[in-house]
Design a protein around this motif. Structure first.
Motif, short mmCIF file in Angstrom:
data_model
loop_
_atom_site.label_atom_id
_atom_site.label_comp_id
_atom_site.label_asym_id
_atom_site.label_seq_id
_atom_site.Cartn_x
_atom_site.Cartn_y
_atom_site.Cartn_z
N MET A 1 -61.46 -18.30 50.26
CA MET A 1 -61.55 -19.44 49.35
C MET A 1 -62.21 -18.99 48.05
N ARG A 2 -61.59 -19.37 46.94
CA ARG A 2 -62.12 -18.96 45.64
C ARG A 2 -63.31 -19.82 45.25
N THR A 3 -64.27 -19.19 44.62
CA THR A 3 -65.43 -19.93 44.16
C THR A 3 -65.11 -20.67 42.87
N ARG A 4 -65.95 -21.63 42.55
CA ARG A 4 -65.78 -22.37 41.30
C ARG A 4 -65.90 -21.42 40.11
N ARG A 5 -66.79 -20.45 40.22
CA ARG A 5 -66.98 -19.48 39.14
C ARG A 5 -65.71 -18.65 38.93
N ALA A 6 -65.07 -18.22 40.02
CA ALA A 6 -63.84 -17.44 39.91
C ALA A 6 -62.73 -18.27 39.29
N GLU A 7 -62.66 -19.55 39.68
CA GLU A 7 -61.64 -20.44 39.10
C GLU A 7 -61.88 -20.64 37.61
N TYR A 8 -63.14 -20.80 37.21
CA TYR A 8 -63.48 -20.97 35.80
C TYR A 8 -63.13 -19.70 35.02
N SER A 9 -63.44 -18.56 35.61
CA SER A 9 -63.15 -17.29 34.96
C SER A 9 -61.65 -17.12 34.75
N GLU A 10 -60.87 -17.45 35.76
CA GLU A 10 -59.42 -17.33 35.65
C GLU A 10 -58.86 -18.32 34.63
N SER A 11 -59.39 -19.54 34.60
CA SER A 11 -58.90 -20.52 33.62
C SER A 11 -59.29 -20.11 32.20
N THR A 12 -60.45 -19.48 32.04
CA THR A 12 -60.86 -18.98 30.73
C THR A 12 -59.92 -17.87 30.27
N ARG A 13 -59.63 -16.94 31.18
CA ARG A 13 -58.72 -15.84 30.85
C ARG A 13 -57.34 -16.38 30.49
N GLN A 14 -56.85 -17.35 31.26
CA GLN A 14 -55.53 -17.92 31.00
C GLN A 14 -55.51 -18.64 29.66
N ALA A 15 -56.58 -19.34 29.32
CA ALA A 15 -56.65 -20.03 28.03
C ALA A 15 -56.60 -19.03 26.89
N LEU A 16 -57.26 -17.90 27.05
CA LEU A 16 -57.23 -16.85 26.02
C LEU A 16 -55.83 -16.27 25.86
N VAL A 17 -55.17 -15.99 26.98
CA VAL A 17 -53.82 -15.42 26.92
C VAL A 17 -52.84 -16.43 26.33
N ASP A 18 -52.91 -17.69 26.74
CA ASP A 18 -52.03 -18.72 26.19
C ASP A 18 -52.23 -18.86 24.68
N SER A 19 -53.49 -18.86 24.27
CA SER A 19 -53.81 -18.94 22.85
C SER A 19 -53.25 -17.74 22.09
N ALA A 20 -53.41 -16.56 22.67
CA ALA A 20 -52.91 -15.34 22.05
C ALA A 20 -51.39 -15.36 21.93
N VAL A 21 -50.69 -15.79 22.98
CA VAL A 21 -49.23 -15.86 22.93
C VAL A 21 -48.80 -16.77 21.78
N ASP A 22 -49.42 -17.92 21.68
CA ASP A 22 -49.06 -18.87 20.63
C ASP A 22 -49.33 -18.29 19.24
N LEU A 23 -50.50 -17.72 19.04
CA LEU A 23 -50.85 -17.20 17.71
C LEU A 23 -50.08 -15.93 17.36
N PHE A 24 -49.90 -15.03 18.31
CA PHE A 24 -49.12 -13.82 18.03
C PHE A 24 -47.67 -14.19 17.71
N THR A 25 -47.15 -15.23 18.36
CA THR A 25 -45.79 -15.67 18.08
C THR A 25 -45.68 -16.22 16.67
N LYS A 26 -46.64 -17.02 16.26
CA LYS A 26 -46.58 -17.66 14.95
C LYS A 26 -46.97 -16.74 13.81
N ARG A 27 -47.99 -15.88 14.04
CA ARG A 27 -48.56 -15.11 12.92
C ARG A 27 -48.43 -13.60 13.07
N GLY A 28 -48.00 -13.16 14.23
CA GLY A 28 -47.94 -11.73 14.46
C GLY A 28 -49.31 -11.16 14.81
N TYR A 29 -49.31 -9.90 15.20
CA TYR A 29 -50.55 -9.25 15.61
C TYR A 29 -51.52 -9.12 14.44
N ALA A 30 -51.04 -8.59 13.33
CA ALA A 30 -51.92 -8.36 12.17
C ALA A 30 -52.44 -9.67 11.59
#
Length: 196
Positions: A1-30
């Motif tokens: 069973m995953r801990t609340r901390r592990a779930e929070y960590s995973e949701s934080t990581r996912q939020a960062l990746v989702d944000s990156a996908v959106d911004l890299f798509t719109k503005r590129g890496y640079a």
């Protein structure tokens, strides 16, 4: 069973990746800053560095997410029920549609070779995409749809054609028209391999 901390960590990581996908798509890496990524993800810069060593590592995670989702949807088409030839053609059409999606064009086709370097990008593309194409070719051979030939070599040649097609579509001033042309050209190649 995953801990609340592990779930929070995973949701934080996912939020960062989702944000990156959106911004890299719109503005590129640079054109994308880490400050923008954390602001959009609603996390701290410390949280970003807890999960990623920097911008390049975040980009590679965004690349992996876009590729993983793409391969999952294409696999469902290529390995679906029905005639091997029809599912292969449906897979080709689904791939061309994928090449028209802004996040696939920007992150996978335009940005990745530059950000990751040519060798690392090709290695990652092979890791994600090549296995599915090899499977599709093997299914066609097994079904007697195409002439018996070295599957690995045939798949590599088609992989090159599909990669070139993706670049051609992404660089076109009229991607939809170019997508139709790429689809027709690759379909003609496949039909040339088909048993008479």
């Amino acid at each position: 069973m995953r801990t609340r901390r592990a779930e929070y960590s995973e949701s934080t990581r996912q939020a960062l990746v989702d944000s990156a996908v959106d911004l890299f798509t719109k503005r590129g890496y640079a054109g994308t800053s880490l400050d923008e990524v954390v602001k959009r993800a609603r996390v701290t810069k410390g949280a970003l560095y807890h999960h990623f060593s920097g911008k390049q590592a975040l980009f590679e995670a965004a690349f992996a997410q876009v590729e993983t989702r793409s391969i999952e949807s294409l696999t469902a088409v290529v390995t679906g029920e029905g005639d091997a030839w029809e599912t292969a053609v449906a897979g080709l059409r689904a791939y061309v549609r994928k090449c028209l999606e802004p996040e696939y064009q920007r992150i996978i086709v335009h940005e990745a070779p530059v950000v990751m370097g040519w060798e690392r990008w090709r290695e990652a593309e092979e890791q994600f995409s090549f296995g599915l194409l090899r499977t599709a070719v093997q299914l066609l051979v097994d079904a007697g749809e195409i002439e018996e030939a070295p599957v690995e070599i045939m798949a590599r040649l088609l992989f090159g054609a599909l990669s070139a097609g993706a670049s051609t579509i992404a660089s076109s001033s009229d991607p939809k028209r170019t997508g139709r042309e790429v689809e027709r050209a690759i379909l003609r190649v496949l039909e040339g391999l088909r048993k008479k």
